[in-house]
Scaffold this motif. Structure first.
Motif, PDB file in Angstrom:
ATOM      1  N   GLY A   1       5.025  22.181  -1.146  1.00  0.00           N
ATOM      2  CA  GLY A   1       4.500  23.137  -2.122  1.00  0.00           C
ATOM      3  C   GLY A   1       5.200  23.067  -3.461  1.00  0.00           C
ATOM      4  O   GLY A   1       5.339  24.071  -4.150  1.00  0.00           O
ATOM      5  N   ARG A   2       5.622  21.866  -3.849  1.00  0.00           N
ATOM      6  CA  ARG A   2       6.291  21.728  -5.147  1.00  0.00           C
ATOM      7  C   ARG A   2       5.316  22.018  -6.275  1.00  0.00           C
ATOM      8  O   ARG A   2       4.152  21.671  -6.220  1.00  0.00           O
ATOM      9  CB  ARG A   2       6.838  20.309  -5.304  1.00  0.00           C
ATOM     10  CG  ARG A   2       7.968  20.000  -4.381  1.00  0.00           C
ATOM     11  CD  ARG A   2       8.537  18.621  -4.703  1.00  0.00           C
ATOM     12  NE  ARG A   2       9.531  18.278  -3.716  1.00  0.00           N
ATOM     13  CZ  ARG A   2       9.330  17.415  -2.734  1.00  0.00           C
ATOM     14  NH1 ARG A   2       8.190  16.791  -2.605  1.00  0.00           N
ATOM     15  NH2 ARG A   2      10.294  17.164  -1.868  1.00  0.00           N
ATOM     16  N   ARG A   3       5.845  22.602  -7.333  1.00  0.00           N
ATOM     17  CA  ARG A   3       5.035  22.901  -8.512  1.00  0.00           C
ATOM     18  C   ARG A   3       5.833  22.522  -9.755  1.00  0.00           C
ATOM     19  O   ARG A   3       7.028  22.301  -9.699  1.00  0.00           O
ATOM     20  CB  ARG A   3       4.697  24.391  -8.563  1.00  0.00           C
ATOM     21  CG  ARG A   3       3.868  24.847  -7.385  1.00  0.00           C
ATOM     22  CD  ARG A   3       3.192  26.170  -7.733  1.00  0.00           C
ATOM     23  NE  ARG A   3       2.424  26.685  -6.636  1.00  0.00           N
ATOM     24  CZ  ARG A   3       1.206  26.265  -6.309  1.00  0.00           C
ATOM     25  NH1 ARG A   3       0.645  25.319  -6.987  1.00  0.00           N
ATOM     26  NH2 ARG A   3       0.560  26.785  -5.302  1.00  0.00           N
ATOM     27  N   GLY A   4       5.144  22.470 -10.849  1.00  0.00           N
ATOM     28  CA  GLY A   4       5.793  22.257 -12.141  1.00  0.00           C
ATOM     29  C   GLY A   4       6.572  20.965 -12.219  1.00  0.00           C
ATOM     30  O   GLY A   4       6.120  19.906 -11.785  1.00  0.00           O
ATOM     31  N   LEU A   5       7.779  21.051 -12.764  1.00  0.00           N
ATOM     32  CA  LEU A   5       8.610  19.877 -13.001  1.00  0.00           C
ATOM     33  C   LEU A   5       8.971  19.168 -11.697  1.00  0.00           C
ATOM     34  O   LEU A   5       8.960  17.936 -11.640  1.00  0.00           O
ATOM     35  CB  LEU A   5       9.883  20.278 -13.754  1.00  0.00           C
ATOM     36  CG  LEU A   5      10.801  19.128 -14.166  1.00  0.00           C
ATOM     37  CD1 LEU A   5      10.053  18.144 -15.070  1.00  0.00           C
ATOM     38  CD2 LEU A   5      12.033  19.667 -14.879  1.00  0.00           C
ATOM     39  N   ALA A   6       9.266  19.925 -10.651  1.00  0.00           N
ATOM     40  CA  ALA A   6       9.620  19.295  -9.371  1.00  0.00           C
ATOM     41  C   ALA A   6       8.471  18.432  -8.871  1.00  0.00           C
ATOM     42  O   ALA A   6       8.685  17.331  -8.367  1.00  0.00           O
ATOM     43  CB  ALA A   6       9.964  20.356  -8.330  1.00  0.00           C
TER      44      ALA A   6
ATOM     45  N   GLY B   1       0.816  -1.210   0.000  1.00  0.00           N
ATOM     46  CA  GLY B   1       0.000   0.000   0.000  1.00  0.00           C
ATOM     47  C   GLY B   1       0.845   1.254   0.000  1.00  0.00           C
ATOM     48  O   GLY B   1       1.979   1.274   0.448  1.00  0.00           O
ATOM     49  N   ARG B   2       0.245   2.305  -0.533  1.00  0.00           N
ATOM     50  CA  ARG B   2       0.938   3.588  -0.610  1.00  0.00           C
ATOM     51  C   ARG B   2       0.786   4.336   0.706  1.00  0.00           C
ATOM     52  O   ARG B   2      -0.146   4.086   1.492  1.00  0.00           O
ATOM     53  CB  ARG B   2       0.360   4.407  -1.761  1.00  0.00           C
ATOM     54  CG  ARG B   2       0.560   3.710  -3.101  1.00  0.00           C
ATOM     55  CD  ARG B   2       0.024   4.506  -4.255  1.00  0.00           C
ATOM     56  NE  ARG B   2      -1.346   4.929  -4.030  1.00  0.00           N
ATOM     57  CZ  ARG B   2      -1.991   5.794  -4.797  1.00  0.00           C
ATOM     58  NH1 ARG B   2      -1.383   6.324  -5.830  1.00  0.00           N
ATOM     59  NH2 ARG B   2      -3.228   6.139  -4.545  1.00  0.00           N
ATOM     60  N   VAL B   3       1.677   5.285   0.937  1.00  0.00           N
ATOM     61  CA  VAL B   3       1.657   6.070   2.167  1.00  0.00           C
ATOM     62  C   VAL B   3       0.302   6.766   2.325  1.00  0.00           C
ATOM     63  O   VAL B   3      -0.275   6.761   3.415  1.00  0.00           O
ATOM     64  CB  VAL B   3       2.818   7.099   2.184  1.00  0.00           C
ATOM     65  CG1 VAL B   3       2.667   8.066   3.344  1.00  0.00           C
ATOM     66  CG2 VAL B   3       4.157   6.378   2.247  1.00  0.00           C
ATOM     67  N   CYS B   4      -0.226   7.336   1.255  1.00  0.00           N
ATOM     68  CA  CYS B   4      -1.510   8.046   1.349  1.00  0.00           C
ATOM     69  C   CYS B   4      -2.627   7.117   1.809  1.00  0.00           C
ATOM     70  O   CYS B   4      -3.499   7.520   2.593  1.00  0.00           O
ATOM     71  CB  CYS B   4      -1.867   8.709   0.025  1.00  0.00           C
ATOM     72  SG  CYS B   4      -2.033   7.575  -1.374  1.00  0.00           S
ATOM     73  N   GLU B   5      -2.612   5.877   1.363  1.00  0.00           N
ATOM     74  CA  GLU B   5      -3.628   4.910   1.782  1.00  0.00           C
ATOM     75  C   GLU B   5      -3.470   4.558   3.253  1.00  0.00           C
ATOM     76  O   GLU B   5      -4.457   4.368   3.972  1.00  0.00           O
ATOM     77  CB  GLU B   5      -3.552   3.659   0.914  1.00  0.00           C
ATOM     78  CG  GLU B   5      -3.946   3.929  -0.533  1.00  0.00           C
ATOM     79  CD  GLU B   5      -3.512   2.832  -1.488  1.00  0.00           C
ATOM     80  OE1 GLU B   5      -2.670   1.984  -1.114  1.00  0.00           O
ATOM     81  OE2 GLU B   5      -4.015   2.833  -2.626  1.00  0.00           O
ATOM     82  N   GLN B   6      -2.228   4.473   3.708  1.00  0.00           N
ATOM     83  CA  GLN B   6      -1.991   4.142   5.108  1.00  0.00           C
ATOM     84  C   GLN B   6      -2.406   5.293   6.021  1.00  0.00           C
ATOM     85  O   GLN B   6      -2.934   5.068   7.101  1.00  0.00           O
ATOM     86  CB  GLN B   6      -0.531   3.766   5.313  1.00  0.00           C
ATOM     87  CG  GLN B   6      -0.243   2.423   4.661  1.00  0.00           C
ATOM     88  CD  GLN B   6       1.198   2.021   4.799  1.00  0.00           C
ATOM     89  OE1 GLN B   6       2.090   2.808   4.534  1.00  0.00           O
ATOM     90  NE2 GLN B   6       1.411   0.797   5.205  1.00  0.00           N
TER      91      GLN B   6
ATOM     92  N   GLY C   1       6.527  14.041  -7.163  1.00  0.00           N
ATOM     93  CA  GLY C   1       5.191  13.676  -6.703  1.00  0.00           C
ATOM     94  C   GLY C   1       4.782  14.549  -5.533  1.00  0.00           C
ATOM     95  O   GLY C   1       5.523  15.414  -5.086  1.00  0.00           O
ATOM     96  N   SER C   2       3.597  14.316  -5.051  1.00  0.00           N
ATOM     97  CA  SER C   2       3.106  15.089  -3.926  1.00  0.00           C
ATOM     98  C   SER C   2       2.348  14.170  -2.982  1.00  0.00           C
ATOM     99  O   SER C   2       1.218  13.777  -3.265  1.00  0.00           O
ATOM    100  CB  SER C   2       2.196  16.223  -4.412  1.00  0.00           C
ATOM    101  OG  SER C   2       1.564  16.818  -3.296  1.00  0.00           O
TER     102      SER C   2
END
Length: 149
Positions: free
Chosen positions: A120-125, A96-101, A130-131
């Motif tokens: 607060g990453r945006r664009g290419l980063a 499972g992914r962290v978000c699911e946990q 990922g976020s």
């Protein structure tokens, strides 16, 4: 507005998660809420393909677990020093992914809100890194307060 009795705060030890914890402490103080810290040992952040499975299990995983426990103890003290109730949960990502946990822990803890930090990453980063915050917001069964680092 519903009262807040239980806050879930996913933490990773970064300055961003510490800033989110400070916001959670203030919310807990205002509402008399309990704080639950939640840390996932995300194996994918540490696997580089050079360790054998045995070395990973016997060497790397215990180090990650010990580091997570130390970090959680420091953050628990930060909360309890403010006279608030706090506990913590440390899990290994496994399946499972962290978000699911995080979403599952929110359900299990009967959390009224999740408070988490975001870089607060945006664009290419954001495309490359990922976020986690975005995915947690998408999967959360309760409202989420995102604190920008």
């Amino acid at each position: 507005m519903a009262s807040i009795h239980q806050l879930l705060v996913p933490v990773d030890g970064s300055p961003t998660s510490t800033k989110a914890l400070d916001a959670a402490i203030e919310l807990a103080r205002l509402n008399g809420a309990h704080v639950r810290l939640f840390h996932v040992i995300d194996e994918l952040d540490h696997v580089n393909g050079f360790e054998t499975p045995k070395a990973y299990r016997e060497d790397l995983l215990p180090l990650m677990r010990a580091g997570g426990e130390r970090m959680l103890a420091q953050m628990r003290r930060r909360v309890t020093d403010q006279g608030l109730m706090c506990d913590s949960v440390l899990v290994e990502s496994g399946t499972g992914r962290v978000c699911e946990q995080v979403a599952e822990e929110a359900r299990l803890a009967h959390a009224d809100m999740i408070v988490l930090g975001s870089h607060g990453r945006r664009g290419l980063a954001r495309m490359l890194m990922g976020s986690d915050a975005e995915q947690i917001v998408r999967h959360a069964p309760v409202p989420v307060l995102v604190v920008k680092g």
